[in-house]
Design a protein around this motif. Structure first.
Motif, PDB file in Angstrom:
ATOM      1  N   GLY A  49       0.841  -1.104  -0.113  1.00  0.00           N
ATOM      2  CA  GLY A  49      -0.045  -0.193  -0.254  1.00  0.00           C
ATOM      3  C   GLY A  49       0.935   1.064   0.114  1.00  0.00           C
ATOM      4  N   HIS A  50       1.812   1.308   0.930  1.00  0.00           N
ATOM      5  CA  HIS A  50       2.717   2.332   1.083  1.00  0.00           C
ATOM      6  C   HIS A  50       3.458   2.687  -0.342  1.00  0.00           C
ATOM      7  N   MET A  51       3.924   1.732  -0.966  1.00  0.00           N
ATOM      8  CA  MET A  51       4.993   1.310  -2.078  1.00  0.00           C
ATOM      9  C   MET A  51       4.234   1.969  -3.135  1.00  0.00           C
ATOM     10  N   SER A 103       9.111   4.159   6.708  1.00  0.00           N
ATOM     11  CA  SER A 103       7.765   4.286   7.505  1.00  0.00           C
ATOM     12  C   SER A 103       8.476   4.134   8.908  1.00  0.00           C
ATOM     13  N   GLY A 104       7.491   3.962   9.764  1.00  0.00           N
ATOM     14  CA  GLY A 104       7.931   3.600  11.119  1.00  0.00           C
ATOM     15  C   GLY A 104       8.325   2.447  11.433  1.00  0.00           C
ATOM     16  N   GLY A 105       7.858   1.306  10.619  1.00  0.00           N
ATOM     17  CA  GLY A 105       8.339  -0.052  10.940  1.00  0.00           C
ATOM     18  C   GLY A 105       9.421  -0.507   9.661  1.00  0.00           C
ATOM     19  N   PHE A 123      13.644   8.198  14.104  1.00  0.00           N
ATOM     20  CA  PHE A 123      12.948   9.691  14.703  1.00  0.00           C
ATOM     21  C   PHE A 123      12.044   9.583  15.990  1.00  0.00           C
ATOM     22  N   ASP A 124      11.495   8.463  16.039  1.00  0.00           N
ATOM     23  CA  ASP A 124      10.562   8.186  17.374  1.00  0.00           C
ATOM     24  C   ASP A 124      11.483   7.976  18.543  1.00  0.00           C
ATOM     25  N   LYS A 125      12.433   7.201  18.321  1.00  0.00           N
ATOM     26  CA  LYS A 125      13.298   6.777  19.380  1.00  0.00           C
ATOM     27  C   LYS A 125      13.948   7.953  19.965  1.00  0.00           C
ATOM     28  N   GLY A 139       7.550  10.827  17.274  1.00  0.00           N
ATOM     29  CA  GLY A 139       8.706  11.728  17.224  1.00  0.00           C
ATOM     30  C   GLY A 139       8.880  12.638  15.840  1.00  0.00           C
ATOM     31  N   GLY A 140       8.544  11.995  14.711  1.00  0.00           N
ATOM     32  CA  GLY A 140       9.011  12.477  13.518  1.00  0.00           C
ATOM     33  C   GLY A 140       8.508  13.746  13.096  1.00  0.00           C
ATOM     34  N   PRO A 141       7.145  13.831  13.335  1.00  0.00           N
ATOM     35  CA  PRO A 141       6.845  15.474  13.280  1.00  0.00           C
ATOM     36  C   PRO A 141       7.260  16.331  14.091  1.00  0.00           C
ATOM     37  N   ILE A 184      10.289  16.258  15.923  1.00  0.00           N
ATOM     38  CA  ILE A 184      11.689  16.550  15.409  1.00  0.00           C
ATOM     39  C   ILE A 184      11.670  17.791  14.266  1.00  0.00           C
ATOM     40  N   ASP A 185      10.812  17.317  13.221  1.00  0.00           N
ATOM     41  CA  ASP A 185      10.906  18.105  11.907  1.00  0.00           C
ATOM     42  C   ASP A 185      10.548  19.344  12.340  1.00  0.00           C
ATOM     43  N   LYS A 186       9.378  19.846  13.202  1.00  0.00           N
ATOM     44  CA  LYS A 186       9.070  21.118  13.618  1.00  0.00           C
ATOM     45  C   LYS A 186      10.181  21.956  14.297  1.00  0.00           C
ATOM     46  N   GLY A 193       5.653   6.324   2.746  1.00  0.00           N
ATOM     47  CA  GLY A 193       5.544   5.984   4.051  1.00  0.00           C
ATOM     48  C   GLY A 193       5.545   7.254   4.986  1.00  0.00           C
ATOM     49  N   GLY A 194       5.241   7.105   6.200  1.00  0.00           N
ATOM     50  CA  GLY A 194       5.295   8.455   7.113  1.00  0.00           C
ATOM     51  C   GLY A 194       6.335   9.317   7.126  1.00  0.00           C
ATOM     52  N   VAL A 195       7.710   8.830   6.828  1.00  0.00           N
ATOM     53  CA  VAL A 195       8.654   9.822   7.183  1.00  0.00           C
ATOM     54  C   VAL A 195       8.798  10.616   5.752  1.00  0.00           C
ATOM     55  N   CYS A 237       6.728  12.348   4.421  1.00  0.00           N
ATOM     56  CA  CYS A 237       6.124  13.698   4.572  1.00  0.00           C
ATOM     57  C   CYS A 237       6.964  14.689   5.213  1.00  0.00           C
ATOM     58  N   ASN A 238       8.256  14.313   5.720  1.00  0.00           N
ATOM     59  CA  ASN A 238       9.187  15.215   6.354  1.00  0.00           C
ATOM     60  C   ASN A 238       9.342  16.205   5.299  1.00  0.00           C
ATOM     61  N   SER A 239       9.282  17.538   5.830  1.00  0.00           N
ATOM     62  CA  SER A 239       9.426  18.835   4.756  1.00  0.00           C
ATOM     63  C   SER A 239      10.844  18.915   4.077  1.00  0.00           C
ATOM     64  N   THR A 256       1.327   9.188   5.432  1.00  0.00           N
ATOM     65  CA  THR A 256       1.139   8.269   6.915  1.00  0.00           C
ATOM     66  C   THR A 256      -0.172   7.270   6.637  1.00  0.00           C
ATOM     67  N   ASP A 257      -0.399   6.520   7.237  1.00  0.00           N
ATOM     68  CA  ASP A 257      -1.244   5.378   7.222  1.00  0.00           C
ATOM     69  C   ASP A 257      -2.594   5.815   6.853  1.00  0.00           C
ATOM     70  N   ASN A 258      -3.194   5.224   5.770  1.00  0.00           N
ATOM     71  CA  ASN A 258      -4.535   5.666   5.096  1.00  0.00           C
ATOM     72  C   ASN A 258      -4.966   4.503   4.420  1.00  0.00           C
TER      73      ASN A 258
HETATM   74  O1  KG4 Z   1       3.801   5.244   7.542  1.00  0.00           O
HETATM   75  P1  KG4 Z   1       3.584   5.278   8.939  1.00  0.00           P
HETATM   76  O2  KG4 Z   1       2.317   6.241   9.194  1.00  0.00           O
HETATM   77  O3  KG4 Z   1       3.359   4.294   9.729  1.00  0.00           O
HETATM   78  C1  KG4 Z   1       3.874   2.772   9.623  1.00  0.00           C
HETATM   79  O4  KG4 Z   1       3.588   2.223   8.657  1.00  0.00           O
HETATM   80  O5  KG4 Z   1       5.038   2.461  10.194  1.00  0.00           O
HETATM   81  O6  KG4 Z   1       4.804   6.258   9.380  1.00  0.00           O
HETATM   82  C2  KG4 Z   1       4.883   6.490  10.927  1.00  0.00           C
HETATM   83  C3  KG4 Z   1       6.004   7.084  11.031  1.00  0.00           C
HETATM   84  C4  KG4 Z   1       6.477   7.410  12.641  1.00  0.00           C
HETATM   85  O7  KG4 Z   1       7.683   6.870  12.962  1.00  0.00           O
HETATM   86  C5  KG4 Z   1       6.681   8.951  12.318  1.00  0.00           C
HETATM   87  O8  KG4 Z   1       7.482   9.640  13.489  1.00  0.00           O
HETATM   88  C6  KG4 Z   1       6.970   9.115  11.086  1.00  0.00           C
HETATM   89  O9  KG4 Z   1       6.472   8.368  10.370  1.00  0.00           O
HETATM   90  N1  KG4 Z   1       7.050  10.795  10.538  1.00  0.00           N
HETATM   91  C7  KG4 Z   1       7.619  11.489  10.348  1.00  0.00           C
HETATM   92  C8  KG4 Z   1       6.708  12.623   9.868  1.00  0.00           C
HETATM   93  N2  KG4 Z   1       5.635  12.372  10.077  1.00  0.00           N
HETATM   94  C9  KG4 Z   1       5.657  11.215  10.374  1.00  0.00           C
HETATM   95  N3  KG4 Z   1       9.067  11.696  10.347  1.00  0.00           N
HETATM   96  C10 KG4 Z   1       9.533  12.406  10.041  1.00  0.00           C
HETATM   97  N4  KG4 Z   1       9.117  13.737   9.571  1.00  0.00           N
HETATM   98  C11 KG4 Z   1       7.715  14.022   9.721  1.00  0.00           C
HETATM   99  N5  KG4 Z   1       7.109  15.141   9.536  1.00  0.00           N
END
Ligand code: KG4
Ligand code: ZN
Length: 350
Positions: free
Chosen positions: A119-121, A141-143, A171-173, A184-186, A188-190, A279-281, A283-285, A311-313
């Motif tokens: 789905g992400h891919m 992504s997160g995983g 990012f999260d750790k 943590g990603g958003p 840290i990004d902010k 994947g979620g990362v 969306c990092n600006s 991110t997940d949708n």
């Molecule tokens: O794809 P996703 O929603 O869920 C998984 O399938 O894992 O990704 C979530 C990950 C989290 O680790 C979150 O911290 C990261 O995406 N994330 C970001 C940002 N927004 C979400 N990492 C860096 N910068 C962001 N703006």
């Protein structure tokens, strides 16, 4: 063909309706409703699987109703039901998966079990005018952190992966170590937007090694050793705001440098001229801006999903379901969920 997708693998309950109209590319995303549980799990600093699954069951009926209303369609018009079958939290997966199967059974329509990673891919192609084309996929992504050589739907070759933490996990750790909220990603990004990335020299593990794997766990160790040098207490809450922002900028840039460097190496190796990042990362600006610049210079076409689909949708699940349904690939109703689900059609690493 109208596909209804359900996503419930982690902490988002999502339903989407995606319709393919004859002679039109890309398909139309008629609705994409996401109910996030992030505020709930934030209280515990991470996702609590039991809470996630209980909340999916209470949220799903409302999310389903809203998705149908927004799409202006009735359940009887749906041609196929798709849902995430893995990887993810087993009790969370079961909620969306069982609902999709029940709907398929009641409506007498086919069911498609979708791999969350697929789905992400495929998500960058939901809005891509030319549809799915052969490309290099970077999933962050997160995983997972993966580099995949994609020749077409269900034709995937893994060429790189993280040997320890995923980029999102890093990012999260690090954020947890800095006492910043989950995820943590958003956060840290902010803060990184206001920071100086050059102040702290943080490691870029494996960046210059002659392979396509990643390693991000050393980054949190580097931050762990840096903290006591910045404040005698070692407590991140004692850092002045600028130092916190500089540290966040340093961490973000270290992750971005490695991701872009390895993606460029993989493009050279595979000879692909198209890079899709998901994947979620993604969306990092800063990652988006720097990828755009690097790809422009290298004349690589970069395909990024809109922020709402990073991110997940469930739109990405409905879209993957649509591609499989189009190829006549359906799943029996006794297909189990699998928390460690492997990607079908994937070849072993080269
Ligand atoms: O794809 P996703 O929603 O869920 C998984 O399938 O894992 O990704 C979530 C990950 C989290 O680790 C979150 O911290 C990261 O995406 N994330 C970001 C940002 N927004 C979400 N990492 C860096 N910068 C962001 N703006
Ligand atoms: Zn995901």
């Amino acid at each position: 063909m109208l596909v209804l997708g359900i996503e419930s693998s982690c902490d988002e309950t999502a339903v989407s309706l995606v319709e393919e109209v004859a002679g039109e590319t890309p398909p139309r995303v008629l609705s994409s409703v996401i109910s996030t549980q992030i505020p709930l799990h934030r209280l515990y600093g991470g996702v609590i699987p039991e809470l996630a699954s209980r909340n999916h069951s209470t949220n799903l009926p409302g999310v389903l109703r809203e998705a149908l209303e927004k799409a202006g369609r009735s359940i009887h018009e749906v041609d196929a039901f798709a849902s995430t079958a893995g990887p993810g939290l087993v009790a969370a997966l079961l909620v969306g998966n069982t609902a999709a199967k029940a709907l398929a059974l009641a409506a007498g329509k086919p069911f498609v079990a979708v791999n969350h990673l697929e789905g992400h891919m495929l998500s960058p192609f939901i809005t891509h005018e030319a549809g799915l084309v052969p490309h290099l996929s970077l999933v962050v992504s997160g995983g997972h952190t993966l580099l995949i050589d994609v020749q077409g739907c269900s034709n995937y070759k893994f060429i790189g992966r993280s040997r320890d933490d995923a980029a999102g996990e890093a990012f999260d750790k690090v954020a947890k170590m800095l006492d910043l909220p989950y995820p943590g990603g958003p956060e840290i990004d902010k803060r990184a937007e206001r920071g100086d990335a050059s102040r702290f020299k943080l490691p870029r593990p494996m960046m210059h090694e002659d392979h396509l794997d990643f390693s991000f766990s050393g980054l949190k160790t580097a931050v762990l050793y840096t903290l006591p040098k910045l404040t005698p207490s070692g407590n991140p809450n004692d850092l002045d705001e600028q130092t916190m922002c500089d540290l966040c900028a340093g961490v973000r840039q270290a992750i971005i440098d490695v991701l872009i460097h390895k993606a460029m190496r993989a493009l050279k190796q595979t000879k692909h001229r198209v890079l899709a990042v998901s994947g979620g990362v993604s969306c990092n600006s800063a990652l988006r801006t720097q990828l755009q610049e690097r790809c422009r210079r290298a004349r690589i076409e970069l395909i990024l999903p809109p922020n709402s689909l990073t991110t997940d949708n469930a739109a990405m699940i409905a879209f993957a379901g649509l591609l499989h349904a189009r190829a006549g690939e359906f799943s029996p109703l006794n297909t189990p969920v699998d928390p460690n689900m492997k990607l079908a059609g994937a070849q072993a690493r080269v």
